[in-house]
Design an enzyme around this catalytic site. Structure first.
Site, PDB file in Angstrom:
ATOM      1  N   ARG A  47     -26.440  31.161 -30.788  1.00 47.08           N
ATOM      2  CA  ARG A  47     -26.236  30.486 -32.066  1.00 47.08           C
ATOM      3  C   ARG A  47     -26.468  31.514 -33.176  1.00 47.08           C
ATOM      4  O   ARG A  47     -27.219  32.476 -32.990  1.00 47.08           O
ATOM      5  CB  ARG A  47     -27.220  29.332 -32.234  1.00 47.08           C
ATOM      6  N   LYS A  92     -33.384  26.114 -30.294  1.00 47.46           N
ATOM      7  CA  LYS A  92     -33.748  24.886 -31.005  1.00 47.46           C
ATOM      8  C   LYS A  92     -35.050  24.330 -30.460  1.00 47.46           C
ATOM      9  O   LYS A  92     -35.287  24.318 -29.262  1.00 47.46           O
ATOM     10  CB  LYS A  92     -32.631  23.849 -30.855  1.00 47.46           C
ATOM     11  N   HIS A 140     -20.005  30.372 -34.645  1.00 49.39           N
ATOM     12  CA  HIS A 140     -20.025  29.413 -33.539  1.00 49.39           C
ATOM     13  C   HIS A 140     -18.759  29.523 -32.692  1.00 49.39           C
ATOM     14  O   HIS A 140     -18.755  29.140 -31.520  1.00 49.39           O
ATOM     15  CB  HIS A 140     -20.180  27.994 -34.082  1.00 49.39           C
ATOM     16  N   ARG A 155     -19.469  31.590 -29.810  1.00 47.47           N
ATOM     17  CA  ARG A 155     -20.268  30.838 -28.818  1.00 47.47           C
ATOM     18  C   ARG A 155     -19.359  29.939 -27.979  1.00 47.47           C
ATOM     19  O   ARG A 155     -19.479  29.889 -26.751  1.00 47.47           O
ATOM     20  CB  ARG A 155     -21.331  30.018 -29.552  1.00 47.47           C
ATOM     21  N   HIS A 170     -28.669  24.521 -23.446  1.00 44.76           N
ATOM     22  CA  HIS A 170     -28.473  23.069 -23.474  1.00 44.76           C
ATOM     23  C   HIS A 170     -29.263  22.415 -22.364  1.00 44.76           C
ATOM     24  O   HIS A 170     -29.295  22.892 -21.240  1.00 44.76           O
ATOM     25  CB  HIS A 170     -26.991  22.715 -23.256  1.00 44.76           C
ATOM     26  N   TYR A 191     -33.275  19.386 -15.886  1.00 47.25           N
ATOM     27  CA  TYR A 191     -32.767  20.625 -16.474  1.00 47.25           C
ATOM     28  C   TYR A 191     -32.920  21.726 -15.451  1.00 47.25           C
ATOM     29  O   TYR A 191     -34.011  22.132 -15.107  1.00 47.25           O
ATOM     30  CB  TYR A 191     -33.555  20.958 -17.750  1.00 47.25           C
TER      31      TYR A 191
END
Length: 304
Positions: A150, A174, A246, A249, A272, A281
């Site tokens: 990002r 994030k 982006h 990305r 993600h 995950y």
């Protein structure tokens, strides 16, 4: 094992009854295998081809959208899935086609533009490496495309979080979630050139001493500056698309997935979590992520 058995029979059907080329058959099989991978990521290991519902198909395309796969590529994958479930229908293995009501090609939300690999090269080639800013900008774009960062992650890249000896960056994403992301040899090369010949010659402001990419005043670059750099280079390259950091990305993810990369590897590199259940995950080992870049990223494959 049920999926493998159905895929084997599906391959025979495509070969003997539809007389498709080897490339087309392999593409169809990859498409179905990607869906199978998604079910595993979503924790739906018990969902066999017979039990697949239209909601599973929809969830899969939402997942692909979040990974950055453009609608045209999603449409091609949907064609593969439709062929598979049509085969199951013809063989009376299922009584209803779960792909029947799935729209194509505009699946999920509209994505930003995606650059082709030749377009990526055109942008890189217009950079003037004889200037300090050009050397820095080449390093920036190589990192964006090599690692799928990002823009916020790029401007916060730290010198102490680069592990070029093992080919990884430590990224704070994030929610301050930390992940290790592979970085390609081209990106390492241009970052090292920038650090040695440009950054080392600058007077660096105290608050930016650990930041990798700096502006002329020795301070860290802003997000807006990265946007401006990319828009200017795209214009010079004659690329008339609405692109941003982006876009690199999205291109990173799209090119890996289209090349056959494991969805879980792409998911982890992008930072993600699972679309369906955040607690599921899948963390993959460093060697597997690095091998994914080596095998499927255009900037790596060209050197083989």
């Amino acid at each position: 094992m049920l999926w493998q058995s159905y895929l084997k029979n599906f391959k025979s059907y495509l070969t003997l009854e539809r007389s498709l080329s080897e490339n087309s058959i392999e593409a169809y099989l990859r498409d179905v295998h990607k869906f199978w991978e998604y079910l595993e990521i979503a924790g739906e290991n018990d969902v066999t081809p017979i039990l697949v519902k239209d909601s599973d198909i929809t969830g899969f395309f939402v997942f692909l959208t979040e990974l950055g796969l453009e609608p045209t590529s999603q449409s091609r994958i949907l064609s593969g899935l439709k062929a598979f479930f049509k085969y199951l229908l013809l063989e009376d293995i299922i009584v209803a086609d779960p792909t029947g009501l799935i729209a194509s090609p505009k699946v999920g939300r509209k994505l930003p533009e995606t650059l082709s690999y030749p377009e990526i090269l055109k942008i890189l080639e217009v950079i003037d490496l004889s200037t300090p800013e050009g050397t820095r900008n080449r390093a920036i774009l190589e990192v964006l495309y090599s690692s799928g960062l990002r823009v916020s992650e790029l401007v916060e890249m730290k010198l102490t979080e680069m592990y070029f000896d093992i080919g990884f960056l430590r990224i704070f994403g994030k929610g301050d979630k930390v992940r290790l992301v592979p970085i390609g040899k081209d990106a390492i090369k241009y970052v090292e050139i920038y650090l040695e010949h440009i950054r080392n010659q600058q007077v660096v402001k105290k608050q930016a001493e650990n930041h990798v990419f700096l502006n002329r005043r020795g301070d860290k670059l802003s997000r807006v500056m990265i946007f401006m750099i990319i828009k200017d280079l795209a214009a010079k390259a004659g690329i008339h698309k609405s692109i941003s950091p982006h876009t690199f990305r999205h291109s990173f993810a799209t090119h890996l997935i289209e090349g056959g990369a494991d969805l879980r590897a792409v998911q982890e590199m992008l930072g993600h979590e699972s679309i369906t259940t955040t607690e599921i995950y899948t963390h993959l080992d460093r060697e597997f992520l690095q091998q994914t870049i080596t095998d499927f990223h255009p900037r790596s494959k060209k050197k083989q």
